[in-house]
Design a protein around this motif. Structure first.
Motif, PDB file in Angstrom:
ATOM      1  N   ASN A  51      14.073  62.463   0.701  1.00 18.82           N
ATOM      2  CA  ASN A  51      15.669  61.590   0.935  1.00 18.82           C
ATOM      3  C   ASN A  51      16.460  62.014   0.560  1.00 18.82           C
ATOM      4  OD1 ASN A  51      15.440  60.381  -1.161  1.00 18.82           O
ATOM      5  ND2 ASN A  51      16.321  58.526  -1.383  1.00 18.82           N
ATOM      6  N   MET A  53      18.210  63.193  -1.724  1.00 21.14           N
ATOM      7  CA  MET A  53      18.718  63.243  -2.960  1.00 21.14           C
ATOM      8  C   MET A  53      19.278  63.732  -3.931  1.00 21.14           C
ATOM      9  SD  MET A  53      20.214  59.730  -3.460  1.00 21.14           S
ATOM     10  CE  MET A  53      20.386  60.096  -5.434  1.00 21.14           C
ATOM     11  N   VAL A  56      22.480  66.057  -5.191  1.00 24.09           N
ATOM     12  CA  VAL A  56      23.305  65.236  -5.631  1.00 24.09           C
ATOM     13  C   VAL A  56      23.381  66.087  -6.634  1.00 24.09           C
ATOM     14  CG1 VAL A  56      23.851  63.313  -7.255  1.00 24.09           C
ATOM     15  CG2 VAL A  56      22.741  63.103  -5.276  1.00 24.09           C
ATOM     16  N   VAL A  81      23.751  60.958   4.691  1.00 24.76           N
ATOM     17  CA  VAL A  81      23.793  59.993   4.409  1.00 24.76           C
ATOM     18  C   VAL A  81      22.921  59.257   5.474  1.00 24.76           C
ATOM     19  CG1 VAL A  81      25.928  57.602   4.694  1.00 24.76           C
ATOM     20  CG2 VAL A  81      26.181  60.340   3.792  1.00 24.76           C
ATOM     21  N   ARG A  84      19.247  59.244   3.919  1.00 19.79           N
ATOM     22  CA  ARG A  84      18.957  58.002   3.030  1.00 19.79           C
ATOM     23  C   ARG A  84      18.884  56.024   3.021  1.00 19.79           C
ATOM     24  NH1 ARG A  84      23.566  61.476  -0.471  1.00 19.79           N
ATOM     25  NH2 ARG A  84      22.390  63.080  -0.236  1.00 19.79           N
ATOM     26  N   ARG A  85      19.453  56.043   4.717  1.00 22.23           N
ATOM     27  CA  ARG A  85      20.127  55.031   5.157  1.00 22.23           C
ATOM     28  C   ARG A  85      18.404  54.482   5.816  1.00 22.23           C
ATOM     29  NH1 ARG A  85      25.483  54.378   7.205  1.00 22.23           N
ATOM     30  NH2 ARG A  85      26.787  53.938   4.752  1.00 22.23           N
ATOM     31  N   GLY A 109      23.388  47.446   0.008  1.00 21.52           N
ATOM     32  CA  GLY A 109      22.723  48.488   0.879  1.00 21.52           C
ATOM     33  C   GLY A 109      23.510  48.074   2.787  1.00 21.52           C
ATOM     34  N   LEU A 112      27.142  47.927   3.748  1.00 21.51           N
ATOM     35  CA  LEU A 112      27.550  49.727   3.412  1.00 21.51           C
ATOM     36  C   LEU A 112      27.156  49.582   4.963  1.00 21.51           C
ATOM     37  CD1 LEU A 112      25.954  51.995   0.840  1.00 21.51           C
ATOM     38  CD2 LEU A 112      28.151  51.291   1.232  1.00 21.51           C
TER      39      LEU A 112
END
Lengths: 259, 318
Positions: A51, A53, A56, A81, A84-85, A109, A112
């Protein structure tokens, strides 16, 4: 909504260091796939690349392809982004937002996504997500209390509720039980078997019995030595991995000869 | 501890906590340093109180202005608070934005350099700020003040008449804002950096953009630190003397008009300007204003400490 993940020739780098090399795997929808292997073998790194991540960390990048339902996650026009959703994640240590109530944690979430939802719809979502995470009965009377006041196992289930509230395609779990006691671990494992009807679940675990209990497919990661990239040594049905693995390294690891 | 002092008399040697000479020396030194602070503080307070007794007990007509010591200090307190609040309103958002830029937006090398530069602002003597405010900022602000009087004159803050020199309350507040910027941005930076990676990653994994991540995981965590930093900045702005004395054009009365050339002075600046020409009761009156400033600053700093310490409760350390 569960989706199939196809990974081809995936290399993952931190700066110049190649952490994971040459992963080819297909992860089936509506099933639990477990990733096992010794520490530092790149299984968490691989999970986080699903995903995006791992980005980061400054300097992290990948080569190769991760395709979910025909869409390349690393296409040049894809926003991490958005990725990751669609692909939720549960972390090793429970991490509900400490300044938010249980209620606000679950809808964090959803808020968001900037959709304006009616209060009643939000209430329904909170209830269904918490029920989905087997937490509703324990917290329904204190939804406005801080999430950090729950026990570790409850916090982790709150994090799962938060992750499934946004209706992701895939749920990634990075050693979700390693900070929990056996009872809480059991609760999470039961939850996983329920959730796999709706989601594609990938779990990293150090606990081989856990992998054997919850997963249909298991991947074994290993590395040849310190400073070498990790590799996916074997990917097979869990039953086969734990009874009659193809690779000797897998057998050695399973039987406790190293790791 | 009492059980240590009355041990059973079975052993030959009396049982005492063994402490090395070095440990005892260091404990004594640090205790002494702690007590010294209290002594100095008490000494200053005692001095301010005894020296201002004359002014407090003097008949109202004898005090400068002729209406007593409280009427004398009132406009000064107002001016002090007004300048400090302007400084705070400007410096807090700016300091927080700088801290966020340094911690979460800037490339590493730029962030480090910018951090040093901001800290350098704190090393510039206040007299330099004063001259900069007088010679550079004030003239530069004059066209803006004229514009504000024409277009925003309906707001009491900009009622005018606009100052021709630019030496207004707003200019003084802006100079103070720049002076307290380093402390606010430094403390905000500290707390923003400490926002747990755990919660930042939780926000990102939910599909938060960087700004949304900051709103969800960084700002709530850093809130009390920012408040504490602003309070410390406020303390500095309240006590600042030279920069205000140089920049501000003073002529008495209480007014919210920020752009005119008649402004209330501040306590510290007033002391600096009046003290050389004062004697007797005049000195006592000035010392009384100093006592008032001392109390205000003390209250602000205690409030800041209180807010900063409260952080532990809702930082999510559990």
């Amino acid at each position: 909504m569960a989706k199939r993940i196809d990974v081809s020739d995936l290399d993952i780098f931190y700066g110049n260091f190649k952490a994971v090399e040459g992963v080819n795997v297909s992860i089936e929808p509506r099933s639990v796939t477990a990733l096992i292997g010794p520490s530092g073998c790149g299984k968490s790194t691989f999970l986080r690349s699903l995903n995006r991540m791992h980005e980061v960390i400054p300097g992290a990048r990948v080569e190769g392809k991760v395709v979910i339902d025909g869409q390349d996650l690393y296409g040049s026009d894809v926003d991490p982004v958005d990725v990751r959703r669609q692909i939720g994640m549960v972390f090793q240590r429970p991490n509900p937002f400490p300044t938010m109530s249980i209620y606000d944690n679950v809808v964090a979430g959803v808020r968001l996504n900037a959709k304006k939802m009616k209060k009643s719809d939000l209430d329904d979502l909170v209830e269904s997500s918490l029920k989905g995470a087997n937490l509703w009965n324990e917290v329904k009377d204190r939804l406005n209390r801080p999430g950090s006041g729950l026990s570790g196992g409850q916090q982790q289930r709150l994090c799962i509720a938060r992750a499934i509230a946004v209706q992701p395609e895939v749920l990634l779990m990075d050693e979700p039980c390693s900070a929990l006691d056996p009872i809480s671990t059991l609760a999470i494992e039961d939850l996983m078997t329920e959730l796999k009807d709706r989601f594609t679940i990938v779990i990293v675990t150090h606990n081989m019995q856990q992998a054997a209990r919850v997963s249909e497919q298991t991947g074994f990661f290993n590395l040849n030595g310190v400073g070498q990239p990790g590799r996916l040594i074997e990917f097979n049905p869990t039953e086969k991995i734990f009874s009659n693995p193809d690779q000797k390294a897998t057998e050695d690891y399973i039987s406790g000869r190293f790791g | 501890m009492t059980s240590l002092e009355t041990p059973p008399r079975t052993a030959d040697k009396p049982t005492r906590a063994v402490r090395s000479a070095g440990d005892r020396t260091f404990a004594g030194l640090s205790t002494g340093a702690g007590i010294l602070i209290l002594v100095v503080l008490a000494g200053v307070a005692a001095f301010l109180i005894t020296e201002s007794l004359d002014a407090i007990s003097a008949p109202a007509a004898d005090i400068a202005g002729g209406e007593g010591v409280w009427s004398y200090v009132g406009p000064l307190v107002f001016g002090t608070l007004l300048a400090a609040v302007i400084a705070l309103l400007v410096a807090t958002p700016l300091g927080v934005a700088i801290a966020l830029f340094i911690t979460y937006y800037a490339p590493k090398r730029i962030a480090a350099t910018l951090g040093y530069l901001i800290d350098l602002l704190a090393a510039i003597p206040s007299v330099v700020y004063g001259f900069w405010g007088l010679a550079a900022l004030a003239p530069a602000m004059v066209p803006f003040y004229a514009w504000a009087e024409r277009n925003l004159g309906f707001i009491p803050l900009f009622a005018g008449p606009a100052s021709a020199t630019g030496r207004t309350m707003l200019t003084a507040g802006l100079v103070l804002a720049i002076m307290i910027l380093p402390i606010i941005s430094a403390i905000s930076r500290e707390v923003f950096v400490q926002a747990p990676a755990l919660h930042r990653e939780a926000a990102l994994a939910l599909g938060a953009t960087r700004w949304e991540m900051i709103k969800m995981a960084v700002l709530p965590y850093g809130k009390s630190g920012v408040i504490g930093g602003s309070m410390l900045g406020l303390g500095r702005a309240l006590g600042e003397t030279l920069a205000v004395a140089i920049v501000l054009s003073v002529s008495g009365g209480v007014t919210f008009n920020l752009i005119s050339s008649s402004n209330p002075s501040t306590i510290a600046a007033n002391i600096a300007l009046q003290f050389p020409e004062s004697s007797g009761l005049g000195v006592s009156t000035l010392i009384f204003t100093g006592l008032v400033l001392f109390v205000i600053t003390l209250a602000v700093n205690m409030l800041a400490r209180y807010v900063v310490n409260r952080r532990a409760d809702f930082s999510g350390a559990n």
